[in-house]
Design a protein around this motif. Structure first.
Motif, short mmCIF file in Angstrom:
data_model
loop_
_atom_site.label_atom_id
_atom_site.label_comp_id
_atom_site.label_asym_id
_atom_site.label_seq_id
_atom_site.Cartn_x
_atom_site.Cartn_y
_atom_site.Cartn_z
N THR A 12 0.92 -1.30 0.07
CA THR A 12 -0.05 0.00 -0.03
C THR A 12 0.93 1.19 -0.06
OG1 THR A 12 -1.60 -1.23 1.39
CG2 THR A 12 -1.82 1.13 1.16
N TYR A 13 0.57 2.10 -0.92
CA TYR A 13 1.53 3.33 -1.25
C TYR A 13 1.23 4.33 -0.12
CZ TYR A 13 3.78 1.84 -5.40
OH TYR A 13 4.34 1.27 -6.50
N PRO A 14 2.29 5.11 0.34
CA PRO A 14 1.86 6.15 1.27
C PRO A 14 0.50 6.86 1.05
CG PRO A 14 4.15 6.23 0.79
CD PRO A 14 3.31 5.27 -0.03
N SER A 15 0.08 7.07 -0.23
CA SER A 15 -1.04 7.72 -0.56
C SER A 15 -2.20 7.14 -0.11
CB SER A 15 -0.92 8.17 -2.00
OG SER A 15 -1.11 6.68 -2.62
N GLY A 16 -2.13 5.79 0.24
CA GLY A 16 -3.43 5.09 0.67
C GLY A 16 -3.78 4.08 -0.47
N LYS A 17 -3.06 4.09 -1.72
CA LYS A 17 -3.36 3.38 -2.83
C LYS A 17 -2.86 1.82 -2.73
CE LYS A 17 -4.31 1.68 -6.95
NZ LYS A 17 -5.32 1.61 -7.43
N GLN A 18 -3.81 0.92 -2.58
CA GLN A 18 -3.35 -0.60 -2.50
C GLN A 18 -3.00 -0.96 -3.83
OE1 GLN A 18 -6.19 -3.11 -0.35
NE2 GLN A 18 -4.39 -4.61 0.07
N ALA A 19 -1.84 -1.04 -4.07
CA ALA A 19 -1.28 -1.45 -5.31
C ALA A 19 -1.25 -3.00 -5.76
CB ALA A 19 0.02 -0.87 -5.93
N LEU A 20 -0.94 -3.81 -4.48
CA LEU A 20 -0.60 -5.16 -4.71
C LEU A 20 -1.60 -5.81 -3.43
CD1 LEU A 20 0.84 -6.63 -6.71
CD2 LEU A 20 2.73 -6.88 -5.32
N GLY A 37 -0.90 -7.84 -17.44
CA GLY A 37 -1.85 -7.30 -16.96
C GLY A 37 -2.04 -5.77 -17.43
N PRO A 38 -3.22 -5.37 -17.44
CA PRO A 38 -3.32 -3.80 -17.96
C PRO A 38 -2.50 -2.73 -17.02
CG PRO A 38 -5.25 -4.26 -16.80
CD PRO A 38 -4.48 -5.53 -16.71
N ASN A 39 -2.35 -1.35 -17.61
CA ASN A 39 -1.71 -0.43 -16.91
C ASN A 39 -2.57 -0.37 -15.60
OD1 ASN A 39 0.25 0.03 -18.88
ND2 ASN A 39 -1.51 1.35 -20.08
N GLY A 40 -1.45 -0.19 -14.65
CA GLY A 40 -1.92 0.07 -13.21
C GLY A 40 -2.33 -1.17 -12.52
N ALA A 41 -2.07 -2.30 -12.84
CA ALA A 41 -2.42 -3.71 -12.44
C ALA A 41 -1.44 -3.93 -11.27
CB ALA A 41 -2.13 -4.70 -13.36
N GLY A 42 -0.50 -3.22 -11.24
CA GLY A 42 0.61 -3.57 -10.09
C GLY A 42 1.84 -4.23 -10.47
N LYS A 43 2.01 -4.19 -11.78
CA LYS A 43 3.32 -5.11 -12.49
C LYS A 43 4.73 -4.39 -11.83
CE LYS A 43 2.12 -4.52 -16.58
NZ LYS A 43 0.73 -3.93 -16.66
N THR A 44 4.58 -3.28 -12.13
CA THR A 44 5.83 -2.33 -11.85
C THR A 44 6.12 -2.36 -10.22
OG1 THR A 44 5.62 -0.93 -13.62
CG2 THR A 44 6.87 0.08 -11.93
N THR A 45 5.01 -2.18 -9.59
CA THR A 45 5.25 -2.23 -7.93
C THR A 45 5.76 -3.66 -7.71
OG1 THR A 45 3.10 -1.13 -7.75
CG2 THR A 45 3.70 -2.28 -6.11
N THR A 46 5.37 -4.93 -8.19
CA THR A 46 5.85 -6.02 -8.01
C THR A 46 7.52 -6.13 -8.36
OG1 THR A 46 3.82 -6.87 -8.39
CG2 THR A 46 5.60 -8.58 -8.26
N1 LIG Z 1 4.51 5.95 -5.93
C1 LIG Z 1 3.10 5.74 -5.90
N2 LIG Z 1 2.21 6.35 -5.15
C2 LIG Z 1 1.00 5.93 -5.13
N3 LIG Z 1 0.29 5.32 -6.02
C3 LIG Z 1 1.10 4.62 -7.14
C4 LIG Z 1 2.67 4.79 -6.97
N4 LIG Z 1 3.02 4.02 -8.13
C5 LIG Z 1 2.02 3.30 -8.65
N5 LIG Z 1 0.88 3.75 -7.96
C6 LIG Z 1 -0.43 3.16 -8.24
O1 LIG Z 1 -0.20 1.73 -8.07
C7 LIG Z 1 -1.23 1.08 -8.86
C8 LIG Z 1 -0.25 0.06 -9.71
O2 LIG Z 1 0.86 0.70 -10.29
P1 LIG Z 1 2.01 -0.07 -11.19
O3 LIG Z 1 2.68 -1.15 -10.60
O4 LIG Z 1 2.99 0.97 -11.67
O5 LIG Z 1 1.00 -0.51 -12.46
P2 LIG Z 1 1.59 -1.44 -13.72
O6 LIG Z 1 3.18 -1.43 -13.72
O7 LIG Z 1 0.88 -2.62 -13.77
O8 LIG Z 1 1.04 -0.48 -14.83
C9 LIG Z 1 -1.77 2.27 -10.09
O9 LIG Z 1 -2.93 2.67 -9.64
C10 LIG Z 1 -0.59 3.43 -9.87
O10 LIG Z 1 -1.37 4.36 -9.86
#
Ligand SMILES: Nc1ncnc2c1ncn2[C@@H]1O[C@H](COP(=O)(O)OP(=O)(O)O)[C@@H](O)[C@H]1O
Ligand SMILES: [Mg+2]
Lengths: 316, 261
Positions: A12-20, A37-46
């Protein structure tokens, strides 16, 4: 030992977004794993969690037995990482860039040079090696990034959208190079992409992710078997309508000479064709249509949306 | 220091010499401070008529600073009291420019992330970068120093027929004050670098270091301060302590997540 282990990983990012959300996966040595997965799925986060530049909110992961959150510098020694934002130095040439990263990874100068030259050759960059990076095209940069990530002979290669922003030809090129390198060097590849078609060409196993949750994981065959009970066999043939055993074949006529049969196992095909031929049919072509990764992906997301709708219905 | 860290330091040095804009901005200030300004002073003193006010000012000078002629005394003052303060701007500006380019510049050009993927701890990367900025700052300072004395002594011989003898204060400035404030400048830049999105923005965080220096220069000119060597030594030690403290706390603020924001 598995090359990559992911155990109930959440971020969960500090912004509150639960990415994974509670992701669990394991990837064996030598696999080319497509993380789709589509954009925003959480791939980069992983990928960021697996490379230690993010720390998990819950759960854990390991790369070659090393926890990247605890020992990022050790994890980096066994990982090659290509991401969109990991650029190299524009003021240096391709070769100078590789020599710098070779030194940064602790390779002796001579070994670094030899390794850089062989990678430049494999990635078709030998002619451009003494040009500054500033003059490189996006495709060339991407190939040099691959060389950079491989310079220290990593065990696992993390690729985050390596073909995004490339024209179809360069994308195809880069894709084939990843395939060749992975096979030759026996590297485990963790490939993130939203371009399913490219993934299907090179991956040995897949994980499909949406909104931070894993929808399914497995080989193409496993995923097909799980989602599609039947496959479609397309046949072009003449003189089959008079066949007495036609109903047994469950053949459906599509056009004049085009027929379709739903089958479950490939083993049904020979018997079916034999029946047609023995009944006097002339066969012009037979093709087995198997669901593509895209079909699987859409079937999965539909299914998930259905079950969500159902749940909503029950609640009401 | 391992090979990976020295590779980073070498690369940062190359980055400066290859970037013409950066290189010229590194050179302009030292050139102005060590060649142009001292020459103006020396020539002005040479052309100045003997007036009673300056004679009065000289009378309050410590005896050790008084030399055979008014011209020599004044020139000696410029060399030993005014020029050190001017000189100290060089480590500050060089360190700031280099540190901003080494930290924020990498972020701006998206090369920082790649660097973080090297098998180095954040502390090692941090140390390599601080070291690169520090070494460059010391290098430029020493070259400027040599250039300054070459110019000033040549002019002195030419105009007054004698060499000007630098005081022991210069040793304190070179060995203690200059390294210390160059480290302070670097750490201030680094602390601001997580937030700053551009090199220019980050350089501004060290600008206010110049303010005490300007006060020092004004003070020296008006004869209020005329730092003696013990005062200077105390000042240098204080700066070194501040630098050490800043360096320690700046490292604590370093994390992947902050850097890649
Ligand atoms: N640094 C961040 N702070 C807050 N939210 C983020 C941050 N990075 C990514 N997100 C959010 O987390 C979700 C997953 O992002 P990401 O892992 O980049 O997806 P993907 O790589 O699959 O496109 C998205 O909704 C994105 O907006
Ligand atoms: Mg992404």
């Amino acid at each position: 030992m598995e090359a990559v282990m992911i155990h109930s990983l959440s971020k969960t990012y500090p912004s509150g977004k639960q990415a994974l959300k509670d992701l669990s996966l394991s990837i064996g040595g030598g696999e080319v794993f497509g993380f789709l997965g589509p954009n925003g799925a959480g791939k980069t986060t992983t990928v960021k969690l697996l490379t230690g530049v993010l720390t998990p909110t819950a759960g854990s992961c390991s790369v070659m037995g090393i926890d990247p959150a605890r020992q990022p510098e050790k994890a980096h020694l066994v990982s090659g990482i290509v991401t969109e934002h990991a650029q190299m130095y524009d003021n240096l040439t391709g070769m100078e860039n590789l020599l710098f990263y070779a030194a940064a990874f602790g390779l002796p100068r001579q070994e670094g040079k030899a390794r850089a030259e062989s990678l430049l050759r494999e990635l078709d960059l030998t002619d451009a090696k003494d040009r500054r990076l500033a003059s490189y095209s996006t495709g060339m940069r991407q190939r040099l990034s691959l060389a950079r990530a491989l310079i220290h002979r990593p065990d696992v290669l993390f690729l985050d959208e390596p073909t995004s922003g490339l024209d179809p030809e360069s994308a195809q090129n880069v894709n084939q190079m990843i395939h060749g390198l992975a096979r030759r060097e026996g590297i485990t590849v963790f490939l993130c992409t939203h371009q399913l078609r490219y993934a299907q060409e090179i991956c040995t196993r897949y994980g499909l992710i949406e909104q931070g949750s894993l929808l399914a994981a497995g080989t193409l065959e496993e995923l097909r078997g799980r989602l599609f009970a039947a496959k479609t066999l397309r046949i072009r043939a003449a003189n089959v309508l008079g066949n007495p055993n036609l109903t047994e074949c469950k053949l459906k006529r599509r056009r004049d000479d085009e027929f379709e049969a739903e089958i479950r196992e490939n083993e049904e095909i020979p018997a079916l064709i034999r029946t047609l031929v023995e009944g006097g049919g002339d066969i012009y072509s037979v093709s087995l249509e198997e669901p593509s990764l895209e079909d699987i992906y859409f079937a999965l997301t539909d299914k998930r949306n259905d079950s969500r709708d159902n749940r909503k219905g029950e609640a009401r | 220091m391992n090979t990976a860290m020295s590779a980073i330091i070498r690369k940062d040095f190359r980055g400066v010499s290859a970037n013409r804009r950066l290189f010229s901005s590194l050179l302009i200030l030292p050139l102005l401070l060590v060649v142009v300004m001292p020459s103006i002073f020396i020539v002005m003193i040479h052309l100045m008529p003997d007036d009673p006010d300056t004679a009065k000012l000289l009378a309050i000078m410590p005896a050790s600073a008084r030399l055979s002629s008014m011209e020599l005394t004044l020139s000696g003052m410029v060399v030993n009291y005014v020029l050190p303060a001017f000189f100290l701007m060089i480590p500050i500006s060089t360190a700031s420019i280099m540190a901003a380019s080494a930290f924020v510049g990498e972020k701006e050009r998206h090369t920082l992330e790649t660097l973080l993927y090297c098998p180095l701890t954040l502390a090692q990367i941090f140390r390599a970068k601080v070291m690169a900025s520090f070494l460059l700052s010391m290098l430029v300072s020493l070259i400027s120093l040599a250039a300054m004395f070459a110019v000033v002594e040549t002019e002195a011989v030419f105009l007054m027929g004698t060499l000007l003898v630098p005081s022991i204060s210069w040793a304190v400035v070179i060995l203690l004050v200059s390294p210390a404030i160059s480290l302070i400048a670097i750490t201030l830049i680094v602390r601001g670098s997580a937030k700053a999105q551009s090199v220019e923005e980050s350089q501004q965080s060290a600008v206010f270091l110049i303010v005490p220096l300007i006060l020092l220069i004004v003070g020296q000119f008006s004869g209020i301060l005329l730092l003696n060597v013990w005062l200077l030594l105390g000042l240098g030690l204080a700066c070194a302590a501040v630098a050490a403290l800043l360096l320690k706390t700046a490292m604590g603020k370093f994390s992947y997540e902050r850097l890649l924001q």
